[in-house]
Motif scaffolding. Structure first.
Motif, PDB file in Angstrom:
ATOM      1  N   LEU A   1       0.822  -1.208   0.000  1.00 36.96           N
ATOM      2  CA  LEU A   1       0.000   0.000   0.000  1.00 36.96           C
ATOM      3  C   LEU A   1       0.859   1.262   0.000  1.00 36.96           C
ATOM      4  CD1 LEU A   1      -2.767  -1.095   2.540  1.00 36.96           C
ATOM      5  CD2 LEU A   1      -3.047  -0.735   0.082  1.00 36.96           C
ATOM      6  N   THR A   2       1.940   1.241   0.779  1.00 31.13           N
ATOM      7  CA  THR A   2       2.837   2.397   0.821  1.00 31.13           C
ATOM      8  C   THR A   2       3.516   2.610  -0.525  1.00 31.13           C
ATOM      9  OG1 THR A   2       3.257   1.997   3.173  1.00 31.13           O
ATOM     10  CG2 THR A   2       4.792   3.431   2.013  1.00 31.13           C
ATOM     11  N   ALA A   3       4.003   1.520  -1.108  1.00 28.69           N
ATOM     12  CA  ALA A   3       4.647   1.617  -2.417  1.00 28.69           C
ATOM     13  C   ALA A   3       3.659   2.092  -3.478  1.00 28.69           C
ATOM     14  CB  ALA A   3       5.239   0.267  -2.810  1.00 28.69           C
ATOM     15  N   THR A   4       2.436   1.592  -3.409  1.00 31.70           N
ATOM     16  CA  THR A   4       1.419   2.003  -4.379  1.00 31.70           C
ATOM     17  C   THR A   4       1.109   3.488  -4.257  1.00 31.70           C
ATOM     18  OG1 THR A   4       0.423  -0.207  -4.363  1.00 31.70           O
ATOM     19  CG2 THR A   4      -0.937   1.611  -5.174  1.00 31.70           C
TER      20      THR A   4
ATOM     21  N   VAL B  25       1.777   6.062  -7.216  1.00 34.65           N
ATOM     22  CA  VAL B  25       0.636   6.797  -7.776  1.00 34.65           C
ATOM     23  C   VAL B  25       0.929   8.296  -7.777  1.00 34.65           C
ATOM     24  CG1 VAL B  25      -1.747   7.494  -7.323  1.00 34.65           C
ATOM     25  CG2 VAL B  25      -1.134   5.082  -7.283  1.00 34.65           C
ATOM     26  N   VAL B  26       1.504   8.792  -6.681  1.00 36.05           N
ATOM     27  CA  VAL B  26       1.874  10.209  -6.618  1.00 36.05           C
ATOM     28  C   VAL B  26       2.885  10.544  -7.707  1.00 36.05           C
ATOM     29  CG1 VAL B  26       3.103  11.930  -5.232  1.00 36.05           C
ATOM     30  CG2 VAL B  26       1.336  10.519  -4.180  1.00 36.05           C
ATOM     31  N   VAL B  27       3.889   9.683  -7.869  1.00 37.77           N
ATOM     32  CA  VAL B  27       4.929   9.929  -8.876  1.00 37.77           C
ATOM     33  C   VAL B  27       4.333   9.950 -10.282  1.00 37.77           C
ATOM     34  CG1 VAL B  27       6.983   8.958  -9.974  1.00 37.77           C
ATOM     35  CG2 VAL B  27       6.812   9.018  -7.483  1.00 37.77           C
TER      36      VAL B  27
ATOM     37  N   GLU C 128       2.042  12.903 -10.911  1.00 43.49           N
ATOM     38  CA  GLU C 128       2.807  14.128 -11.122  1.00 43.49           C
ATOM     39  C   GLU C 128       3.425  14.151 -12.516  1.00 43.49           C
ATOM     40  OE1 GLU C 128       6.136  16.824  -8.749  1.00 43.49           O
ATOM     41  OE2 GLU C 128       5.305  15.000  -7.859  1.00 43.49           O
ATOM     42  N   ILE C 129       3.930  13.008 -12.972  1.00 45.50           N
ATOM     43  CA  ILE C 129       4.487  12.939 -14.323  1.00 45.50           C
ATOM     44  C   ILE C 129       3.401  13.199 -15.361  1.00 45.50           C
ATOM     45  CG2 ILE C 129       5.522  11.392 -16.025  1.00 45.50           C
ATOM     46  CD1 ILE C 129       7.072  10.086 -13.776  1.00 45.50           C
ATOM     47  N   ALA C 130       2.190  12.669 -15.118  1.00 43.18           N
ATOM     48  CA  ALA C 130       1.079  12.907 -16.045  1.00 43.18           C
ATOM     49  C   ALA C 130       0.732  14.392 -16.098  1.00 43.18           C
ATOM     50  CB  ALA C 130      -0.139  12.091 -15.616  1.00 43.18           C
ATOM     51  N   ILE C 131       0.740  15.044 -14.939  1.00 44.57           N
ATOM     52  CA  ILE C 131       0.469  16.485 -14.903  1.00 44.57           C
ATOM     53  C   ILE C 131       1.556  17.246 -15.658  1.00 44.57           C
ATOM     54  CG2 ILE C 131       0.330  18.495 -13.375  1.00 44.57           C
ATOM     55  CD1 ILE C 131      -0.976  16.689 -11.295  1.00 44.57           C
ATOM     56  N   ILE C 132       2.802  16.808 -15.486  1.00 47.45           N
ATOM     57  CA  ILE C 132       3.914  17.450 -16.186  1.00 47.45           C
ATOM     58  C   ILE C 132       3.767  17.278 -17.694  1.00 47.45           C
ATOM     59  CG2 ILE C 132       6.395  17.308 -16.606  1.00 47.45           C
ATOM     60  CD1 ILE C 132       6.748  16.654 -13.648  1.00 47.45           C
ATOM     61  N   ARG C 133       3.412  16.072 -18.122  1.00 47.54           N
ATOM     62  CA  ARG C 133       3.231  15.822 -19.555  1.00 47.54           C
ATOM     63  C   ARG C 133       2.112  16.689 -20.123  1.00 47.54           C
ATOM     64  NH1 ARG C 133       6.677  13.143 -22.849  1.00 47.54           N
ATOM     65  NH2 ARG C 133       4.905  12.373 -24.042  1.00 47.54           N
ATOM     66  N   LEU C 134       1.012  16.788 -19.385  1.00 43.21           N
ATOM     67  CA  LEU C 134      -0.096  17.616 -19.843  1.00 43.21           C
ATOM     68  C   LEU C 134       0.322  19.081 -19.908  1.00 43.21           C
ATOM     69  CD1 LEU C 134      -3.069  17.977 -20.589  1.00 43.21           C
ATOM     70  CD2 LEU C 134      -3.592  18.120 -18.138  1.00 43.21           C
TER      71      LEU C 134
ATOM     72  N   LEU D  76       0.472  22.222  -5.684  1.00 41.19           N
ATOM     73  CA  LEU D  76       0.565  20.801  -6.017  1.00 41.19           C
ATOM     74  C   LEU D  76       1.533  20.066  -5.095  1.00 41.19           C
ATOM     75  CD1 LEU D  76       0.504  20.600  -9.928  1.00 41.19           C
ATOM     76  CD2 LEU D  76      -1.189  19.738  -8.308  1.00 41.19           C
ATOM     77  N   GLN D  77       2.668  20.690  -4.800  1.00 39.35           N
ATOM     78  CA  GLN D  77       3.635  20.039  -3.918  1.00 39.35           C
ATOM     79  C   GLN D  77       3.087  19.896  -2.501  1.00 39.35           C
ATOM     80  OE1 GLN D  77       6.497  18.607  -5.036  1.00 39.35           O
ATOM     81  NE2 GLN D  77       5.684  19.220  -7.028  1.00 39.35           N
ATOM     82  N   PHE D  78       2.309  20.873  -2.054  1.00 36.08           N
ATOM     83  CA  PHE D  78       1.684  20.768  -0.730  1.00 36.08           C
ATOM     84  C   PHE D  78       0.767  19.547  -0.683  1.00 36.08           C
ATOM     85  CE2 PHE D  78      -1.580  21.472   2.413  1.00 36.08           C
ATOM     86  CZ  PHE D  78      -0.884  21.994   3.499  1.00 36.08           C
ATOM     87  N   LEU D  79      -0.040  19.379  -1.717  1.00 31.53           N
ATOM     88  CA  LEU D  79      -0.964  18.247  -1.761  1.00 31.53           C
ATOM     89  C   LEU D  79      -0.209  16.924  -1.765  1.00 31.53           C
ATOM     90  CD1 LEU D  79      -3.777  16.988  -2.133  1.00 31.53           C
ATOM     91  CD2 LEU D  79      -3.501  17.334  -4.605  1.00 31.53           C
ATOM     92  N   PHE D  80       0.790  16.806  -2.634  1.00 32.58           N
ATOM     93  CA  PHE D  80       1.519  15.544  -2.749  1.00 32.58           C
ATOM     94  C   PHE D  80       2.295  15.232  -1.469  1.00 32.58           C
ATOM     95  CE2 PHE D  80       1.596  16.353  -7.555  1.00 32.58           C
ATOM     96  CZ  PHE D  80       0.463  15.582  -7.739  1.00 32.58           C
ATOM     97  N   MET D  81       2.933  16.234  -0.888  1.00 36.61           N
ATOM     98  CA  MET D  81       3.710  15.995   0.329  1.00 36.61           C
ATOM     99  C   MET D  81       2.798  15.677   1.509  1.00 36.61           C
ATOM    100  SD  MET D  81       6.820  18.797   0.017  1.00 36.61           S
ATOM    101  CE  MET D  81       7.672  18.142   1.462  1.00 36.61           C
TER     102      MET D  81
END
Length: 270
Positions: free
Chosen positions: A124-127, A131-133, A136-142, A248-253
């Motif tokens: 679960l932790t790895a997932t 998922v966050v990574v 974030e990459i999907a957001i960067i691509r968009l 975005l970084q606040f949310l992910f962190m």
């Protein structure tokens, strides 16, 4: 005399290994330039220590511009960014990758110390982290598509920068656990450390990504990778830079540092 059968088996095994390696490299190159990736892992011990210090204490760092080497190709001179081991401002993927793995292992270790560990927690932790990574990459691509950023090296730079948050996340979990005596990442100390590491990470990204999203476009620049962006494009990129570095970084962190031992897991372990 060597056994001919063993020699034949060894030869066939080596041939199969070489064929598999060649197939893997050819297919990987369809998705990512392996040669470009090597640049991001060209680090040294001194670079790693200095970079970690910069990520956690970016406030007084100067300058933020990246070092370039003059390269001659096809009768033209153009700038090539120095590898991480030669430039502390150069993004790398070694620290983000190691920080990601450390985060997963450290989170499960803390659960074990709290006696709330369950085998499912590791997955679960790895997932959650992955998922966050990938989100974030999907957001960067968009964002790259919407902001007309087509340079592959800029994409890899953004992916590398996205992983530095795990350094602050690990520090938050560690100091919170010590201060709260196993009580998790909440409380005044936990939130205080979180706010600091979030602010440091946001400031680090804001200053570093300026040279990725808003490169120097003055006539005197010698960088072959600099490109001309219209004023409207620069405004949109500036807005994305702020939104990406802080909200975005606040949310992910926050997702990565919250106490996320699922109730279902704990119930099932009783």
């Amino acid at each position: 005399m060597a056994d001919p059968t063993a020699q034949m088996g060894l030869h066939m095994g080596k041939s199969a290994f070489d064929a598999g390696q060649q197939y893997l490299e050819s297919n990987m190159n369809r998705w990512v330039n392996v040669a470009s990736l090597k640049h991001y892992f060209n680090v040294s011990n001194s670079y790693v220590v200095s970079k970690l210090r910069l990520v956690l204490f970016p406030w007084w760092h100067r300058p933020w511009s990246r070092t370039q080497h003059l390269s001659h190709n096809g009768g033209q001179d153009f700038g090539v960014y120095a590898p991480p081991r030669e430039d502390i401002n150069s993004p790398d993927m070694y620290i983000p990758l190691m920080a990601l793995v450390t985060y997963i292992l450290f989170s499960t270790l803390l659960a074990g110390l709290r006696r709330t560990f369950h085998p499912e927690l590791f997955g679960l932790t790895a997932t959650t982290a992955l998922v966050v990574v990938f989100l974030e990459i999907a957001i960067i691509r968009l964002a790259m598509y919407l902001l007309s950023i087509n340079n592959e090296s800029q994409l890899l730079d953004l992916v590398a920068y996205s992983g530095y948050k795990f350094v602050g996340v690990i520090l938050t979990l560690l100091l919170s656990e010590i201060a709260n005596r196993g009580g998790g990442s909440g409380g005044w100390v936990g939130w205080g450390v979180f706010i600091y590491t979030f602010a440091a990470n946001g400031f680090f990204l804001l200053r570093s990504l300026k040279y990725v999203l808003l490169p120097d476009t003055s006539p005197n620049t010698n960088s072959g990778q600099a490109y001309t962006a219209s004023r409207s494009h620069r405004q949109r990129r500036t807005q994305f830079l702020f939104i990406y570095s802080f909200p975005l970084q606040f949310l992910f962190m926050w997702i990565l540092t919250r106490d996320s031992v699922p109730t279902a897991v704990l119930t099932g372990s009783k």
